[in-house]
Design an enzyme around this catalytic site. Structure first.
Site, PDB file in Angstrom:
ATOM      1  N   LYS A  14      40.258  38.186   3.621  1.00 30.71           N
ATOM      2  CA  LYS A  14      39.797  37.981   2.246  1.00 30.71           C
ATOM      3  C   LYS A  14      39.212  39.257   1.650  1.00 30.71           C
ATOM      4  CE  LYS A  14      36.969  34.527   3.227  1.00 30.71           C
ATOM      5  NZ  LYS A  14      37.136  34.372   4.685  1.00 30.71           N
ATOM      6  N   ARG A  89      32.107  27.514  -0.015  1.00 29.82           N
ATOM      7  CA  ARG A  89      32.341  27.216   1.395  1.00 29.82           C
ATOM      8  C   ARG A  89      31.979  25.777   1.746  1.00 29.82           C
ATOM      9  NH1 ARG A  89      31.817  32.906   3.325  1.00 29.82           N
ATOM     10  NH2 ARG A  89      32.339  33.029   5.524  1.00 29.82           N
ATOM     11  N   ARG A 128      37.584  44.091  14.496  1.00 36.51           N
ATOM     12  CA  ARG A 128      36.798  44.554  13.345  1.00 36.51           C
ATOM     13  C   ARG A 128      35.376  44.936  13.767  1.00 36.51           C
ATOM     14  NH1 ARG A 128      36.155  40.602   8.181  1.00 36.51           N
ATOM     15  NH2 ARG A 128      34.477  39.673   9.378  1.00 36.51           N
ATOM     16  N   ARG A 134      29.047  44.603  12.282  1.00 36.40           N
ATOM     17  CA  ARG A 134      28.537  43.254  12.030  1.00 36.40           C
ATOM     18  C   ARG A 134      28.264  42.525  13.337  1.00 36.40           C
ATOM     19  NH1 ARG A 134      32.011  40.253   7.389  1.00 36.40           N
ATOM     20  NH2 ARG A 134      31.036  38.471   8.433  1.00 36.40           N
ATOM     21  N   ARG A 146      31.597  30.281  13.824  1.00 34.85           N
ATOM     22  CA  ARG A 146      32.031  30.496  12.437  1.00 34.85           C
ATOM     23  C   ARG A 146      33.345  29.761  12.176  1.00 34.85           C
ATOM     24  NH1 ARG A 146      32.172  36.755  12.310  1.00 34.85           N
ATOM     25  NH2 ARG A 146      32.814  36.568  10.137  1.00 34.85           N
TER      26      ARG A 146
HETATM   27  P1  AMP Z   1      31.576  36.506   5.224  1.00 33.36           P
HETATM   28  O1  AMP Z   1      31.225  37.918   4.898  1.00 33.36           O
HETATM   29  O2  AMP Z   1      32.237  35.793   4.094  1.00 33.36           O
HETATM   30  O3  AMP Z   1      32.335  36.396   6.520  1.00 33.36           O
HETATM   31  O4  AMP Z   1      30.192  35.734   5.455  1.00 33.36           O
HETATM   32  C1  AMP Z   1      29.320  36.104   6.508  1.00 33.36           C
HETATM   33  C2  AMP Z   1      28.245  35.030   6.670  1.00 33.36           C
HETATM   34  O5  AMP Z   1      27.480  34.954   5.465  1.00 33.36           O
HETATM   35  C3  AMP Z   1      28.742  33.617   6.914  1.00 33.36           C
HETATM   36  O6  AMP Z   1      29.037  33.378   8.285  1.00 33.36           O
HETATM   37  C4  AMP Z   1      27.553  32.798   6.418  1.00 33.36           C
HETATM   38  O7  AMP Z   1      26.497  32.812   7.368  1.00 33.36           O
HETATM   39  C5  AMP Z   1      27.093  33.603   5.205  1.00 33.36           C
HETATM   40  N1  AMP Z   1      27.780  33.155   3.976  1.00 33.36           N
HETATM   41  C6  AMP Z   1      28.658  33.878   3.217  1.00 33.36           C
HETATM   42  N2  AMP Z   1      29.098  33.162   2.172  1.00 33.36           N
HETATM   43  C7  AMP Z   1      28.486  31.941   2.271  1.00 33.36           C
HETATM   44  C8  AMP Z   1      28.552  30.748   1.512  1.00 33.36           C
HETATM   45  N3  AMP Z   1      29.345  30.642   0.425  1.00 33.36           N
HETATM   46  N4  AMP Z   1      27.784  29.700   1.911  1.00 33.36           N
HETATM   47  C9  AMP Z   1      26.976  29.789   2.978  1.00 33.36           C
HETATM   48  N5  AMP Z   1      26.895  30.872   3.764  1.00 33.36           N
HETATM   49  C10 AMP Z   1      27.637  31.945   3.423  1.00 33.36           C
END
Ligand code: AMP
Length: 189
Positions: A14, A89, A128, A134, A146
């Site tokens: 994404k 989400r 990654r 991260r 996740r």
């Molecule tokens: P991402 O960068 O999209 O992989 O998000 C990393 C982490 O941020 C996720 O595993 C969640 O802990 C948190 N996170 C990101 N977007 C959301 C969302 N829309 N709702 C809840 N937690 C989020």
């Protein structure tokens, strides 16, 4: 306004694809994960709270995430539209986004969903981790959490957009360029 949701499990691509789509369509990229990481880096209260969930691979609570998202949208009054990456989400987030956009006389044009098999996601995330720094990419247990959270809480969000006739699935395997072309084709269709 062109508001697009870029959907898919962790590691689907994404973030990578968003970079191409924002340039192609002249939209603003809004990644909730990036906003949380920015807050963690700057040691804000929001960052401290978000971190306690992110480190475990859990979702940050809806209330916090939704108000943060609204504030981010309001920071870009000149935007021609947004690529929402990593949001919504949960069904509650999808409903809140719809209501928020509706109040602004806007809507989501499409949800494009990157489809990638689970084994491929896991190996992409571990690869990654070498460069992303991260913590949530570096630990197999957190990665599995996740993916499980995605399957249980996030995957049903697709139905919300499918029912609205806005859902478009895209094969997320192949070169970055191939996948970009598929996304553009799906969005322009
Ligand atoms: P991402 O960068 O999209 O992989 O998000 C990393 C982490 O941020 C996720 O595993 C969640 O802990 C948190 N996170 C990101 N977007 C959301 C969302 N829309 N709702 C809840 N937690 C989020």
């Amino acid at each position: 306004m062109r508001n697009i949701v870029l959907f898919g499990p962790p590691g689907a691509g994404k973030g990578t694809q968003s970079e191409f789509l924002v340039n192609h369509y002249g939209l603003v990229h809004l990644s909730t994960g990036d906003v949380f990481r920015y807050n963690i880096k700057n040691d804000t209260e929001l960052g401290k709270l978000a971190r306690s969930y992110m480190d475990q691979g859990k979702l940050v609570p809806d209330e916090v995430t939704i108000s943060m998202l609204k504030a981010e949208v309001e920071k870009s009054p000149e935007a021609k539209g947004f690529i929402f990456d990593g949001f919504p989400r949960t069904k509650a987030q999808a409903q809140a986004l719809d209501a928020f956009l509706d109040d602004r006389n806007e809507s989501i044009e499409a949800m494009v969903a990157l489809e990638v098999p689970e084994e491929e996601l896991k190996s992409r995330l571990l690869a990654r981790a070498e460069t992303s720094g991260r913590a949530d990419d570096a630990d197999s247990e957190v990665i599995q959490n996740r993916i499980n959270v995605y399957n249980v809480e996030t995957a049903p969000v697709a139905d919300f957009y499918r029912n609205a006739g806005k859902y478009k699935a895209v094969n997320g395997l192949g070169s970055i360029e191939e996948i970009t072309k598929r996304l553009v084709k799906a969005i322009d269709a």
